[in-house]
Design a protein around this motif. Structure first.
Motif, mmCIF file in Angstrom:
data_model
loop_
_atom_site.group_PDB
_atom_site.id
_atom_site.type_symbol
_atom_site.label_atom_id
_atom_site.label_comp_id
_atom_site.label_asym_id
_atom_site.label_seq_id
_atom_site.Cartn_x
_atom_site.Cartn_y
_atom_site.Cartn_z
ATOM 1 N N GLN A 16 50.403 -50.680 89.589
ATOM 2 C CA GLN A 16 49.793 -49.536 89.810
ATOM 3 C C GLN A 16 50.756 -48.404 90.000
ATOM 4 O OE1 GLN A 16 47.841 -50.827 93.411
ATOM 5 N NE2 GLN A 16 46.091 -51.498 92.066
ATOM 6 N N HIS A 17 52.204 -48.601 90.802
ATOM 7 C CA HIS A 17 52.993 -47.708 90.837
ATOM 8 C C HIS A 17 53.501 -47.084 89.488
ATOM 9 C CE1 HIS A 17 53.766 -47.820 95.137
ATOM 10 N NE2 HIS A 17 53.735 -49.263 95.111
ATOM 11 N N GLN A 18 53.646 -48.123 88.647
ATOM 12 C CA GLN A 18 54.079 -47.765 87.244
ATOM 13 C C GLN A 18 52.870 -46.717 86.486
ATOM 14 O OE1 GLN A 18 54.688 -51.343 85.134
ATOM 15 N NE2 GLN A 18 56.735 -51.626 85.925
ATOM 16 N N SER A 19 51.727 -46.986 86.782
ATOM 17 C CA SER A 19 50.605 -46.156 86.210
ATOM 18 C C SER A 19 50.568 -44.708 86.808
ATOM 19 C CB SER A 19 49.243 -46.847 86.604
ATOM 20 O OG SER A 19 49.017 -48.105 85.752
ATOM 21 N N ILE A 23 51.261 -41.062 84.973
ATOM 22 C CA ILE A 23 50.425 -40.061 85.238
ATOM 23 C C ILE A 23 51.201 -39.055 85.749
ATOM 24 C CG2 ILE A 23 48.475 -38.953 86.511
ATOM 25 C CD1 ILE A 23 47.268 -41.883 86.311
ATOM 26 N N LEU A 24 52.137 -39.052 86.712
ATOM 27 C CA LEU A 24 53.030 -37.922 87.326
ATOM 28 C C LEU A 24 53.843 -37.247 86.237
ATOM 29 C CD1 LEU A 24 53.718 -39.219 90.765
ATOM 30 C CD2 LEU A 24 52.378 -37.431 90.250
ATOM 31 N N THR A 25 54.429 -38.399 85.291
ATOM 32 C CA THR A 25 55.137 -37.658 84.351
ATOM 33 C C THR A 25 54.575 -37.055 83.542
ATOM 34 O OG1 THR A 25 56.447 -39.666 84.561
ATOM 35 C CG2 THR A 25 56.797 -38.672 82.659
ATOM 36 N N LEU A 26 53.202 -37.459 83.099
ATOM 37 C CA LEU A 26 52.489 -36.828 82.185
ATOM 38 C C LEU A 26 51.765 -35.175 82.559
ATOM 39 C CD1 LEU A 26 50.834 -37.044 79.441
ATOM 40 C CD2 LEU A 26 49.028 -37.825 80.810
#
Length: 162
Positions: A16-19, A23-26
């Motif tokens: 979940q943290h990676q997801s 999203i934040l990076t996107l």
């Protein structure tokens, strides 16, 4: 909780943290891309158009004016209503005082000054008549009775103005 469940829970949490990080990076990249596009457009518009004709600036100004128009309309309505209220109160006070003065003149035997011979009263009535004409001209119905209530005409002018 067993070791196996704890391990599964930690793996799920990491996933979940990676997801969320993805999203934040996107979003960060998308924001950067949009800023880059905006800067390129601004540079292009500055080269193609004179400063005052920049379409982005014009659209921004138009939106600001449109936003301010509704506020300005409301303030105008409030001003018209306040002006009418002031006129109504001034008329009531002036007519009442004039009536008292005429009764006092009668009781003391002093000749009564007619309305047409009193320049202040005539001037006040002229202002009232001009205001009534202005309000009447704002209404769509030109067949208004001459004795129609000015407040009703003002209301009609405001309603038709919307």
């Amino acid at each position: 909780m067993s070791h196996r469940n704890l391990s599964h829970y930690q793996h799920l949490e990491n996933s979940q943290h990676q997801s969320v990080d993805g999203i934040l990076t996107l979003f960060t990249k998308a924001n950067h891309d949009l800023t880059t596009v905006q800067n390129k457009l601004e540079k292009e518009f500055q080269q193609v158009y004179p400063d005052n004709a920049n379409p982005m600036k014009l659209v921004s100004r138009i939106k600001k004016v449109q936003d301010e128009m509704s506020t300005l309309k409301e303030q105008c309505r409030e001003l018209l209503a306040a002006k009418q209220d002031l006129i109504d109160k001034a008329r009531g006070t002036l007519v009442g005082n004039r009536s008292l003065l005429q009764r006092l003149q009668l009781s003391t035997g002093v000749p009564i000054i007619s309305d047409s011979d009193d320049p202040s009263y005539a001037s006040f009535n002229q202002v009232i008549d001009e205001w009534t004409t202005q309000v009447r001209s704002r209404t769509e119905d030109e067949s208004l009775e001459s004795g129609e209530d000015i407040n009703q005409m003002l209301f009609s002018a405001i309603v038709h103005g919307n």
